[in-house]
Design a protein around this motif. Sequence first.
Motif, PDB file in Angstrom:
ATOM      1  N   PRO A 196       0.831  -1.205   0.000  1.00 22.77           N
ATOM      2  CA  PRO A 196       0.000   0.000   0.000  1.00 22.77           C
ATOM      3  C   PRO A 196       0.864   1.253   0.000  1.00 22.77           C
ATOM      4  CG  PRO A 196      -0.101  -1.143   2.119  1.00 22.77           C
ATOM      5  CD  PRO A 196       0.616  -2.041   1.170  1.00 22.77           C
ATOM      6  N   ARG A 197       0.404   2.270  -0.737  1.00 26.41           N
ATOM      7  CA  ARG A 197       1.133   3.539  -0.782  1.00 26.41           C
ATOM      8  C   ARG A 197       0.652   4.419   0.353  1.00 26.41           C
ATOM      9  NH1 ARG A 197       5.206   5.304  -3.356  1.00 26.41           N
ATOM     10  NH2 ARG A 197       4.224   7.282  -3.887  1.00 26.41           N
ATOM     11  N   ILE A 198       1.575   5.002   1.082  1.00 25.16           N
ATOM     12  CA  ILE A 198       1.200   5.937   2.132  1.00 25.16           C
ATOM     13  C   ILE A 198       1.451   7.339   1.604  1.00 25.16           C
ATOM     14  CG2 ILE A 198       1.755   6.738   4.461  1.00 25.16           C
ATOM     15  CD1 ILE A 198       2.388   3.842   5.132  1.00 25.16           C
ATOM     16  N   LEU A 199       0.379   8.130   1.518  1.00 30.11           N
ATOM     17  CA  LEU A 199       0.517   9.479   0.984  1.00 30.11           C
ATOM     18  C   LEU A 199       0.944  10.423   2.111  1.00 30.11           C
ATOM     19  CD1 LEU A 199      -2.581   9.720  -1.369  1.00 30.11           C
ATOM     20  CD2 LEU A 199      -0.442   8.521  -1.683  1.00 30.11           C
ATOM     21  N   PRO A 200       1.511  11.564   1.734  1.00 35.15           N
ATOM     22  CA  PRO A 200       1.948  12.506   2.772  1.00 35.15           C
ATOM     23  C   PRO A 200       0.767  13.046   3.588  1.00 35.15           C
ATOM     24  CG  PRO A 200       2.571  13.275   0.575  1.00 35.15           C
ATOM     25  CD  PRO A 200       1.819  12.029   0.394  1.00 35.15           C
ATOM     26  N   GLN A 201       1.085  13.651   4.727  1.00 36.41           N
ATOM     27  CA  GLN A 201       0.017  14.145   5.600  1.00 36.41           C
ATOM     28  C   GLN A 201      -0.608  15.421   5.067  1.00 36.41           C
ATOM     29  OE1 GLN A 201       1.791  14.104   9.582  1.00 36.41           O
ATOM     30  NE2 GLN A 201       0.593  12.271   9.908  1.00 36.41           N
ATOM     31  N   ILE A 202       0.134  16.127   4.245  1.00 36.29           N
ATOM     32  CA  ILE A 202      -0.461  17.315   3.623  1.00 36.29           C
ATOM     33  C   ILE A 202      -0.653  16.991   2.145  1.00 36.29           C
ATOM     34  CG2 ILE A 202      -0.145  19.734   3.055  1.00 36.29           C
ATOM     35  CD1 ILE A 202       1.363  20.037   5.641  1.00 36.29           C
ATOM     36  N   LEU A 203      -1.911  16.943   1.734  1.00 41.68           N
ATOM     37  CA  LEU A 203      -2.227  16.522   0.374  1.00 41.68           C
ATOM     38  C   LEU A 203      -2.353  17.731  -0.543  1.00 41.68           C
ATOM     39  CD1 LEU A 203      -5.019  13.868   1.070  1.00 41.68           C
ATOM     40  CD2 LEU A 203      -2.603  13.463   0.643  1.00 41.68           C
ATOM     41  N   THR A 204      -2.080  17.468  -1.833  1.00 42.08           N
ATOM     42  CA  THR A 204      -2.462  18.440  -2.851  1.00 42.08           C
ATOM     43  C   THR A 204      -3.211  17.656  -3.912  1.00 42.08           C
ATOM     44  OG1 THR A 204      -0.502  18.092  -4.205  1.00 42.08           O
ATOM     45  CG2 THR A 204      -0.339  19.776  -2.496  1.00 42.08           C
ATOM     46  N   SER A 205      -4.055  18.345  -4.670  1.00 45.33           N
ATOM     47  CA  SER A 205      -4.838  17.659  -5.706  1.00 45.33           C
ATOM     48  C   SER A 205      -3.911  16.984  -6.710  1.00 45.33           C
ATOM     49  CB  SER A 205      -5.751  18.652  -6.423  1.00 45.33           C
ATOM     50  OG  SER A 205      -6.676  19.181  -5.511  1.00 45.33           O
ATOM     51  N   ASP A 206      -2.863  17.703  -7.107  1.00 46.39           N
ATOM     52  CA  ASP A 206      -1.936  17.157  -8.101  1.00 46.39           C
ATOM     53  C   ASP A 206      -1.336  15.852  -7.623  1.00 46.39           C
ATOM     54  OD1 ASP A 206      -2.421  19.202  -9.739  1.00 46.39           O
ATOM     55  OD2 ASP A 206      -0.542  20.300  -9.354  1.00 46.39           O
ATOM     56  N   LEU A 207      -0.946  15.857  -6.362  1.00 46.30           N
ATOM     57  CA  LEU A 207      -0.299  14.682  -5.800  1.00 46.30           C
ATOM     58  C   LEU A 207      -1.244  13.486  -5.829  1.00 46.30           C
ATOM     59  CD1 LEU A 207       1.912  14.704  -2.740  1.00 46.30           C
ATOM     60  CD2 LEU A 207       0.040  13.095  -2.748  1.00 46.30           C
ATOM     61  N   VAL A 208      -2.483  13.711  -5.378  1.00 48.55           N
ATOM     62  CA  VAL A 208      -3.442  12.607  -5.323  1.00 48.55           C
ATOM     63  C   VAL A 208      -3.742  12.108  -6.730  1.00 48.55           C
ATOM     64  CG1 VAL A 208      -5.766  11.934  -4.631  1.00 48.55           C
ATOM     65  CG2 VAL A 208      -4.435  13.430  -3.170  1.00 48.55           C
ATOM     66  N   ILE A 209      -3.895  13.036  -7.662  1.00 44.77           N
ATOM     67  CA  ILE A 209      -4.223  12.637  -9.036  1.00 44.77           C
ATOM     68  C   ILE A 209      -3.068  11.853  -9.644  1.00 44.77           C
ATOM     69  CG2 ILE A 209      -4.593  13.561 -11.356  1.00 44.77           C
ATOM     70  CD1 ILE A 209      -6.382  15.709  -9.972  1.00 44.77           C
ATOM     71  N   THR A 210      -1.827  12.299  -9.389  1.00 40.78           N
ATOM     72  CA  THR A 210      -0.669  11.560  -9.903  1.00 40.78           C
ATOM     73  C   THR A 210      -0.649  10.154  -9.338  1.00 40.78           C
ATOM     74  OG1 THR A 210       0.480  13.662  -9.802  1.00 40.78           O
ATOM     75  CG2 THR A 210       1.816  11.732 -10.255  1.00 40.78           C
ATOM     76  N   GLU A 211      -0.892  10.028  -8.036  1.00 38.87           N
ATOM     77  CA  GLU A 211      -0.912   8.698  -7.420  1.00 38.87           C
ATOM     78  C   GLU A 211      -1.974   7.817  -8.076  1.00 38.87           C
ATOM     79  OE1 GLU A 211       0.826   7.125  -5.147  1.00 38.87           O
ATOM     80  OE2 GLU A 211       2.224   8.735  -4.678  1.00 38.87           O
ATOM     81  N   LEU A 212      -3.144   8.407  -8.334  1.00 35.67           N
ATOM     82  CA  LEU A 212      -4.232   7.630  -8.922  1.00 35.67           C
ATOM     83  C   LEU A 212      -3.885   7.204 -10.338  1.00 35.67           C
ATOM     84  CD1 LEU A 212      -7.264   9.672  -7.592  1.00 35.67           C
ATOM     85  CD2 LEU A 212      -6.661   7.336  -6.964  1.00 35.67           C
ATOM     86  N   GLU A 213      -3.186   8.092 -11.056  1.00 38.13           N
ATOM     87  CA  GLU A 213      -2.823   7.741 -12.433  1.00 38.13           C
ATOM     88  C   GLU A 213      -1.827   6.600 -12.467  1.00 38.13           C
ATOM     89  OE1 GLU A 213      -1.704  11.515 -13.943  1.00 38.13           O
ATOM     90  OE2 GLU A 213      -3.742  11.967 -14.649  1.00 38.13           O
ATOM     91  N   GLN A 214      -1.017   6.508 -11.416  1.00 38.39           N
ATOM     92  CA  GLN A 214      -0.014   5.438 -11.388  1.00 38.39           C
ATOM     93  C   GLN A 214      -0.611   4.095 -10.974  1.00 38.39           C
ATOM     94  OE1 GLN A 214       2.909   7.056  -8.803  1.00 38.39           O
ATOM     95  NE2 GLN A 214       3.744   8.396 -10.364  1.00 38.39           N
ATOM     96  N   LEU A 215      -1.884   4.112 -10.639  1.00 39.76           N
ATOM     97  CA  LEU A 215      -2.512   2.892 -10.140  1.00 39.76           C
ATOM     98  C   LEU A 215      -2.514   1.777 -11.170  1.00 39.76           C
ATOM     99  CD1 LEU A 215      -5.691   3.580  -8.068  1.00 39.76           C
ATOM    100  CD2 LEU A 215      -3.641   2.364  -7.426  1.00 39.76           C
ATOM    101  N   ASP A 216      -2.749   2.143 -12.457  1.00 38.99           N
ATOM    102  CA  ASP A 216      -2.819   1.139 -13.503  1.00 38.99           C
ATOM    103  C   ASP A 216      -3.790   0.044 -13.123  1.00 38.99           C
ATOM    104  OD1 ASP A 216      -0.724  -1.539 -14.610  1.00 38.99           O
ATOM    105  OD2 ASP A 216      -2.259  -0.461 -15.734  1.00 38.99           O
ATOM    106  N   THR A 217      -5.017   0.456 -12.876  1.00 37.11           N
ATOM    107  CA  THR A 217      -5.995  -0.518 -12.393  1.00 37.11           C
ATOM    108  C   THR A 217      -6.485  -1.405 -13.514  1.00 37.11           C
ATOM    109  OG1 THR A 217      -7.564   1.228 -12.684  1.00 37.11           O
ATOM    110  CG2 THR A 217      -6.892   0.744 -10.430  1.00 37.11           C
ATOM    111  N   ARG A 218      -6.531  -2.657 -13.195  1.00 33.43           N
ATOM    112  CA  ARG A 218      -7.240  -3.558 -14.082  1.00 33.43           C
ATOM    113  C   ARG A 218      -8.647  -3.597 -13.514  1.00 33.43           C
ATOM    114  NH1 ARG A 218      -3.455  -8.604 -13.753  1.00 33.43           N
ATOM    115  NH2 ARG A 218      -3.303  -7.816 -11.652  1.00 33.43           N
ATOM    116  N   SER A 219      -9.534  -2.839 -14.126  1.00 33.48           N
ATOM    117  CA  SER A 219     -10.829  -2.637 -13.493  1.00 33.48           C
ATOM    118  C   SER A 219     -11.536  -3.970 -13.293  1.00 33.48           C
ATOM    119  CB  SER A 219     -11.687  -1.710 -14.342  1.00 33.48           C
ATOM    120  OG  SER A 219     -11.822  -2.268 -15.627  1.00 33.48           O
ATOM    121  N   PRO A 220     -12.103  -4.168 -12.111  1.00 35.31           N
ATOM    122  CA  PRO A 220     -12.749  -5.437 -11.820  1.00 35.31           C
ATOM    123  C   PRO A 220     -13.971  -5.619 -12.710  1.00 35.31           C
ATOM    124  CG  PRO A 220     -13.096  -3.849 -10.050  1.00 35.31           C
ATOM    125  CD  PRO A 220     -12.195  -3.204 -11.030  1.00 35.31           C
ATOM    126  N   SER A 221     -14.169  -6.822 -13.176  1.00 33.14           N
ATOM    127  CA  SER A 221     -15.254  -7.067 -14.120  1.00 33.14           C
ATOM    128  C   SER A 221     -16.600  -7.046 -13.410  1.00 33.14           C
ATOM    129  CB  SER A 221     -15.070  -8.414 -14.791  1.00 33.14           C
ATOM    130  OG  SER A 221     -14.776  -9.393 -13.823  1.00 33.14           O
TER     131      SER A 221
END
Lengths: 676, 204
Positions: free
Chosen positions: A651-676
């Motif tokens: 699991p990725r632990i994000l910093p305690q102070i978030l920014t939108s850019d940071l969260v969006i970048t993390e989400l983009e790196q997810l590379d989700t194989r969307s569940p069927s």
Amino acid sequence: MARWLLLMLALLPLGGHAAPITAPHVRVELVADEQSIRPGRDAWLGVRFAPERGWHVYWRNPGDSGEAPTVAWTVPSRLAVGALEWPAPTRIPIGPLANYGYEGETVLPARLDVPADLAGTTGVDVTARVQWLVCNEEECIPGTGTLGLTLPVDAGEPKASAAAPLFEAARARQPTPPPSGWTIGATADEATLSLVVRGIEAPLERPALFFPFGREVVEHAAEQTVTAIDGGFRLDVPRWMPSAALPESIDGILTLGERSYTISASVSGGSRIALEALALAFAGGLLLNLMPCVFPVLALKAFGLIGLARDDRRQARAHGLTYAFGVLASFWALTGVLLAVRAGGEPLGWGFQLQSPIVVAVLAGLFFWMALALLGVTTIGGSLMGVGDRLAAAGGHRGAFFSGVLATIVATPCSAPFMGTALGYALVQPAPLALGVFTALAAGLAFPYVAITFVPAIASHLPRPGRWMETLKELLAFPLLATVVWLTWVASQQGGPSTVAAILTELLLLGLLAWITARWRGGWSRLVAAGVAAASIAAVGTIGVVRDVSVVQAAADGWEPYSTARLDELLRQRRPVFVDFTAAWCVTCQVNERLVLSTPAVRQKMRDAGVTLVRADWTNPDPEITRALQQFGRDGVPLYVLYSGRQEDRPRILPQILTSDLVITELEQLDTRSPS
Amino acid sequence: MTVRKTTLATALAAVLAAAATSVLAAPLVGQPAPDFSVADTKGKTRTLGEFKGKRVVLEWHNQGCPFVVKHYDSGNMQRLQQKLTSDGVVWLTVISSAPGKQGYVTAAAADAYVTEKKATPTAVLLDGDGAVGRAYGAKTTPHMYVIDEKGVLVYAGAIDDKPSTDQADVEGAKSYVLAAYDDLKAGKPVATASTAPYGCSVKY
């Protein structure tokens, strides 16, 4: 002839089997645990290894020598095969070395995701290109082969295949997440890595062995020693290279007798990390001075120093040091309480003070009174803040000491962003180190005032005294009143409308008390004042009695409430999950939620990535959430954890102070194989 | 007197027991590399001391090990030997397999292997009693060590970052030995100074 045919038919593999490869010293076969595939129901595939006696194949980390088998799957496009789910290995000593692997017959299972819609498909062809290394103590033989299996698609209930018992055995040896009651920490010094497991109720099963996922973590062949400690045990393992850099976290499996558990513990310890925590704590303490709850107190104390004659300098220094001692002593007392309660086995985290609405109500009253003092409504207690008085009149050393105590008390609601990490670290450490971290925090809080008393240059840069000081003093009452508003809101989350009513009544009575004591002196007015004060205390007391039980947390809005069971379920389904550990009284949390997590851009990205949102609300005490925090080495909120949905990912632990850019970048790196 | 002897014997037994159960203790990178004295395939006694002033690479070898086969059949090991020895590096191939175990070979067989594989080590050391291997904590074949001209161990670990027996993995692998040598040559501290070695266990 007919008989031969029958015999051959009998020998032909049924569904779930295909021709094995007979390689030197090992038979390798592709198997499934059921004879057919049912649309919409996940199936299990597996590679079966049957090495000859004395030979072995390897676990995902082979240990000192050897190589883990690899499997490359080919399945029809709408199906997907997950990662191999490695059963717990055994440690195989090879001379002075050690390997991790499987000596008997073993299946390495992998989940086959089967979509509900398999219309027009009568059978599913699976192929697996397998590479392996089979060894005994003397030699190693690599092998490779392509195995095939055809599974019929059948809407009926699938029957167990002949290999099902092997899958059952593999499942029994499959590591599971540790029980939710456990807390697992890791510490390391130059030579030894120690896993500390607490919260075990049953007697310790043996042998206890740690198998790391990484090859450069421990000395594989070295003896691992188990020491029983209060409520658990400590496992000491010699490190791979004493001089090597400390890993950020220890990942692997812990086997206890027949059971095994996946471990992911962040490592604390080593002088470098201890120093880092001390530095962070000091910085956090410094930052506390700027918080709206502390700043007015400190600012006024600093003004008390303005225009001091040279002769007063010595006295000012003594005053500064006494103030610092007041801060230190209060922090030590707080640490003592925390450590004592934890030693008693109660999980307790930083911010625990604010989990009680009574404490919140008392703090609201305190801040309200301080604001009244600044506005000049009352003089009682004003001297502690240095209101209007010169140093000599400020209650002497005793006054300075209690100023320090006051500064600490008003600082507690303001958890600075740095503090979560440092305090979380502190609370899982041995007592002396925990004390060290809290001392550093106290030193940081006391530092600016002490610096002003010691360095005349700073004091001489302060402006000349004048009417502006009176204006500023009154102005500073308003941050304090803002803190009262916030505390009342926190209490409303905890106890609902009746708690808010109780606090407002308390404040009303405090106002009355201030007015009476300022307007009249002595005689009957004292009696009345005592009565009003008692009524105010009684108002706070009602919170303990009348409390709206059914406070609905602002759940909805796409967030699911946290529970370990629910999180485990989501992770089993391989869904990406974002867990928000938060509390109403945590300012950083609220800021992150307003400015980042609830913004349309971030919410849209979360939806696109198929992330399930889970909120762990720690506003009120919740042992389950406390333990979850501790598993990440934290003892306070905020904590943001992003699970990718792939079991092999940490699991990725994000910093305690978030920014939108940071969260969006993390989400983009997810590379989700969307569940069927 | 008897008492003393018994004490001495007990102490010795304890030391021996400890030695037998202890894991291989590797010398630390950054410390002087242990000296040794061992015969090569030509019958000449070789020591580390004789190469003072030169850079030395030690390669643990077992010709029956599939990991070693990967690096020799792909020509990877020979290319590395060629590159470094032509640069003045001393390359010592060490065979620590005990007599009767896999990889144990006579001097003649070792030389025949070198000729057949077109390998270019400076010497092949026959360490049948495992003394050199244990002094260096050699765990696998291959297990690689790089020693600088002052006799200090600067790298210990894997030959590259692809722990497999698959020849296809040679292409694109990062050679830790070459990287360590390049750092050494450039006068820089070795960036990756220790890695977990991979391969077959050394057949002590």
